[in-house]
Design an enzyme around this catalytic site. Structure first.
Site, short mmCIF file in Angstrom:
data_model
loop_
_atom_site.label_atom_id
_atom_site.label_comp_id
_atom_site.label_asym_id
_atom_site.label_seq_id
_atom_site.Cartn_x
_atom_site.Cartn_y
_atom_site.Cartn_z
N PHE A 135 0.85 -1.19 0.00
CA PHE A 135 0.00 0.00 0.00
C PHE A 135 0.89 1.24 0.00
O PHE A 135 0.60 2.24 0.65
CB PHE A 135 -0.93 -0.01 1.23
CG PHE A 135 -1.82 -1.22 1.27
CD1 PHE A 135 -2.98 -1.27 0.51
CD2 PHE A 135 -1.47 -2.33 2.02
CE1 PHE A 135 -3.79 -2.40 0.52
CE2 PHE A 135 -2.28 -3.47 2.04
CZ PHE A 135 -3.44 -3.50 1.29
N LEU A 136 2.00 1.14 -0.70
CA LEU A 136 3.00 2.22 -0.68
C LEU A 136 2.58 3.36 -1.60
O LEU A 136 2.14 3.12 -2.72
CB LEU A 136 4.36 1.69 -1.13
CG LEU A 136 4.83 0.38 -0.51
CD1 LEU A 136 6.19 -0.01 -1.05
CD2 LEU A 136 4.86 0.49 1.01
N ARG A 137 2.77 4.57 -1.10
CA ARG A 137 2.51 5.72 -1.94
C ARG A 137 3.83 6.23 -2.48
O ARG A 137 4.86 6.16 -1.79
CB ARG A 137 1.87 6.85 -1.13
CG ARG A 137 0.44 6.59 -0.73
CD ARG A 137 0.03 7.51 0.39
NE ARG A 137 0.89 7.32 1.55
CZ ARG A 137 0.90 8.11 2.61
NH1 ARG A 137 0.12 9.17 2.66
NH2 ARG A 137 1.69 7.86 3.64
N GLU A 138 3.81 6.76 -3.70
CA GLU A 138 5.04 7.34 -4.25
C GLU A 138 5.45 8.53 -3.39
O GLU A 138 4.59 9.31 -2.97
CB GLU A 138 4.81 7.79 -5.69
CG GLU A 138 4.76 6.62 -6.63
CD GLU A 138 4.76 7.07 -8.08
OE1 GLU A 138 5.37 8.11 -8.40
OE2 GLU A 138 4.15 6.36 -8.88
N CYS A 142 -1.34 3.93 -10.31
CA CYS A 142 -2.14 2.94 -9.58
C CYS A 142 -3.64 3.13 -9.70
O CYS A 142 -4.33 2.23 -10.20
CB CYS A 142 -1.74 2.95 -8.11
SG CYS A 142 -0.09 2.32 -7.86
C1 UDX Z 1 -1.81 5.15 -4.31
C2 UDX Z 1 -2.30 4.61 -2.96
O1 UDX Z 1 -2.47 5.71 -2.04
C3 UDX Z 1 -1.31 3.59 -2.40
O2 UDX Z 1 -1.83 3.03 -1.19
C4 UDX Z 1 -1.14 2.48 -3.44
O3 UDX Z 1 -0.21 1.52 -3.00
C5 UDX Z 1 -0.68 3.08 -4.77
O4 UDX Z 1 -1.60 4.08 -5.20
P1 UDX Z 1 -0.01 6.97 -5.14
O5 UDX Z 1 -0.40 6.57 -6.53
O6 UDX Z 1 1.43 7.14 -4.82
O7 UDX Z 1 -0.59 5.88 -4.09
O8 UDX Z 1 -0.73 8.37 -4.87
P2 UDX Z 1 -1.76 8.97 -3.82
O9 UDX Z 1 -1.05 9.76 -2.81
O10 UDX Z 1 -2.73 7.96 -3.34
O11 UDX Z 1 -2.55 9.99 -4.78
C6 UDX Z 1 -3.19 9.52 -5.98
C7 UDX Z 1 -3.81 10.66 -6.76
O12 UDX Z 1 -4.94 11.18 -6.07
C8 UDX Z 1 -2.87 11.86 -7.00
O13 UDX Z 1 -3.05 12.30 -8.33
C9 UDX Z 1 -3.35 12.90 -6.02
O14 UDX Z 1 -3.11 14.21 -6.48
C10 UDX Z 1 -4.85 12.60 -5.97
N1 UDX Z 1 -5.51 13.00 -4.72
C11 UDX Z 1 -5.17 12.41 -3.53
C12 UDX Z 1 -6.53 13.95 -4.76
O15 UDX Z 1 -6.87 14.48 -5.82
N2 UDX Z 1 -7.17 14.26 -3.59
C13 UDX Z 1 -6.85 13.68 -2.39
O16 UDX Z 1 -7.50 14.01 -1.39
C14 UDX Z 1 -5.82 12.72 -2.37
#
Ligand code: UDX
Length: 406
Positions: free
Chosen positions: A89-92, A217
């Site tokens: 569940f890692l976020r970038e 993702c």
């Molecule tokens: C995500 C999941 O959070 C992580 O658990 C999984 O393993 C991989 O996918 P990530 O892709 O790194 O991680 O990004 P994340 O921080 O979740 O954000 C995803 C997208 O949603 C981004 O474009 C971000 O800008 C957007 N976002 C996030 C919003 O528009 N609003 C929010 O409140 C949160």
């Protein structure tokens, strides 16, 4: 730690094998598991004693069962392997601390032996000993120590991963839809989020409105989950709506830019942010790139700046005379008819707004990530548009009126 390009050397004498290969989307949205299949065949051929094969890759529910069949079909004796699911569940941008201080560790095991091996492997995180060790990486705020373990079947673990990402994306699309309603009815989405997010059953995370979600993702995993449901005869149309709202959110922002400038043709636009989110150089499925494409199509000229993603973004616009890349936010703003914030980089919040405004042809700022507050922008002399909040028009200052007159 050893590195090798030979799978058989890498597998020699090991008791546990993590598979973390890519599972990109096919044309129809299904996850392409062909690389996973190829790896499993090689594992079957190089069997030299018992191995626990652990799937880290994000896969459709049912994959563990299929892997077990492939291993057996390709020569591995059933007593020589077990397959388990251990989704990540890692976020970038925060992957290391997400790994070391997870909200939960999901172990999808269909037998006690697999559960026992994986629990032993994760012991330092599950008994909290890692966090107090002398070389531990500092824990982030609100870290759950020790980590919580969720022991499930492999099928449930596979679904937990897809369902988590789908629910997070649903929250984002939901709040974007609410933001659109705020805009036409004079409500303020920040106040609405404060109001609903304090309900502990809902929570305030992943309720930031903007130009939608992107990355490697969410878009892929939503399509894959939809395909899994479809394959099983269930029409998961909620996910289609989530994806559609996400797409429209970008178009909605472009509409806002057009309305602010009357026409986009021939306008000079400064863009802050190219990455799919702040803190990364990744532009895969970046909403910022999608918005820029639309603006270019409508005849705008763009100067873009991103603290980390510029070289990756360049590749998206080969030899396009309408777009150039700047090395600072101030350079991107120079001579612009409007400045657009498309990625939530924290460093943008520290910009000198006066300096930024003085460089622009017109003091118009369109904030696609609600990084700034309307009051702050009013005081800084900007005409300010954001998402789900009323437009702000400043009282004209002396230099602004002279600029307008000019
Ligand atoms: C995500 C999941 O959070 C992580 O658990 C999984 O393993 C991989 O996918 P990530 O892709 O790194 O991680 O990004 P994340 O921080 O979740 O954000 C995803 C997208 O949603 C981004 O474009 C971000 O800008 C957007 N976002 C996030 C919003 O528009 N609003 C929010 O409140 C949160």
């Amino acid at each position: 730690m050893r590195f090798t390009t030979s799978l058989s050397k890498g597998l020699g004498g090991v008791a546990m094998v993590f598979i973390a290969v890519g599972t990109p989307p096919c044309e129809n949205g299904e996850a392409d598991v062909s690389v996973l299949d190829a790896v499993c065949r090689e594992i079957a051929r190089s069997a030299d004693g018992f191995k626990l094969v652990i799937v880290k890759s994000t896969v459709p529910v049912g994959t563990n069962e299929r892997i077990a069949r492939v291993l057996q079909r390709d020569g591995a004796h059933p007593s020589c392997f077990r397959v388990a699911s251990n989704p990540e569940f890692l976020r970038e941008g925060t992957a290391v601390t997400d790994f070391l201080y997870p909200d939960r560790i999901v172990l999808g095991c269909n037998c006690p032996r697999s559960a026992d091996l994986l629990t032993k492997l994760y012991k330092p995180l599950l008994d909290g000993s890692y966090a107090v060790s002398s070389n531990a990486i500092p824990a982030p705020d609100n870290a759950r120590i020790p980590a919580h373990v969720v022991l499930t079947s492999s099928a449930s673990a596979e679904l937990i991963k897809h369902a988590s990402n789908a629910l997070l994306a649903t929250k984002i699309s939901f709040i974007n839809a609410i933001a659109n309603i705020c805009e036409v009815n004079g409500a303020d989405v920040k106040e609405v989020v404060d109001g609903i997010g304090t309900d502990q059953r809902i929570g305030s995370k992943f309720l930031k409105p903007g130009i939608g979600y992107g990355g490697s993702c969410f878009p892929k995993d939503l399509k894959a989950l939809w395909a899994v449901a479809h394959e099983g005869g269930y029409d998961f149309h909620l996910l289609e709506d989530v994806m559609q709202i996400n797409k429209e959110q970008r178009a909605q922002f472009v509409r806002k830019v057009r309305q602010a400038l009357w026409t986009l043709k021939g306008k000079r636009l400064g863009v802050l942010g190219l990455a799919f989110k702040g803190g990364t150089d990744d532009v895969r499925e970046s909403p910022a790139i999608a918005v820029i494409r639309q603006l270019l199509e409508e005849g705008s000229y763009i100067t873009a700046y991103d603290p980390a993603a510029t070289s990756r973004a360049r590749v998206e616009f080969p030899a396009d005379a309408q777009i150039t890349f700047a090395t600072s936010a101030y350079a991107a703003a120079t001579g612009a008819d409007a400045l657009l914030v498309l990625t939530e980089w924290e460093e943008f919040t520290a910009l000198d707004l006066e300096r930024l405004r003085m460089r622009m042809k017109q003091p118009i700022l369109l904030d696609g990530r609600n990084l700034f507050s309307p009051q702050q922008m009013k005081e800084a002399g900007f005409i300010y548009y954001s998402v789900g909040r009323a437009e702000v028009v400043p009282e004209l200052e002396p230099d602004d009126s002279s600029r307008e007159a000019a």
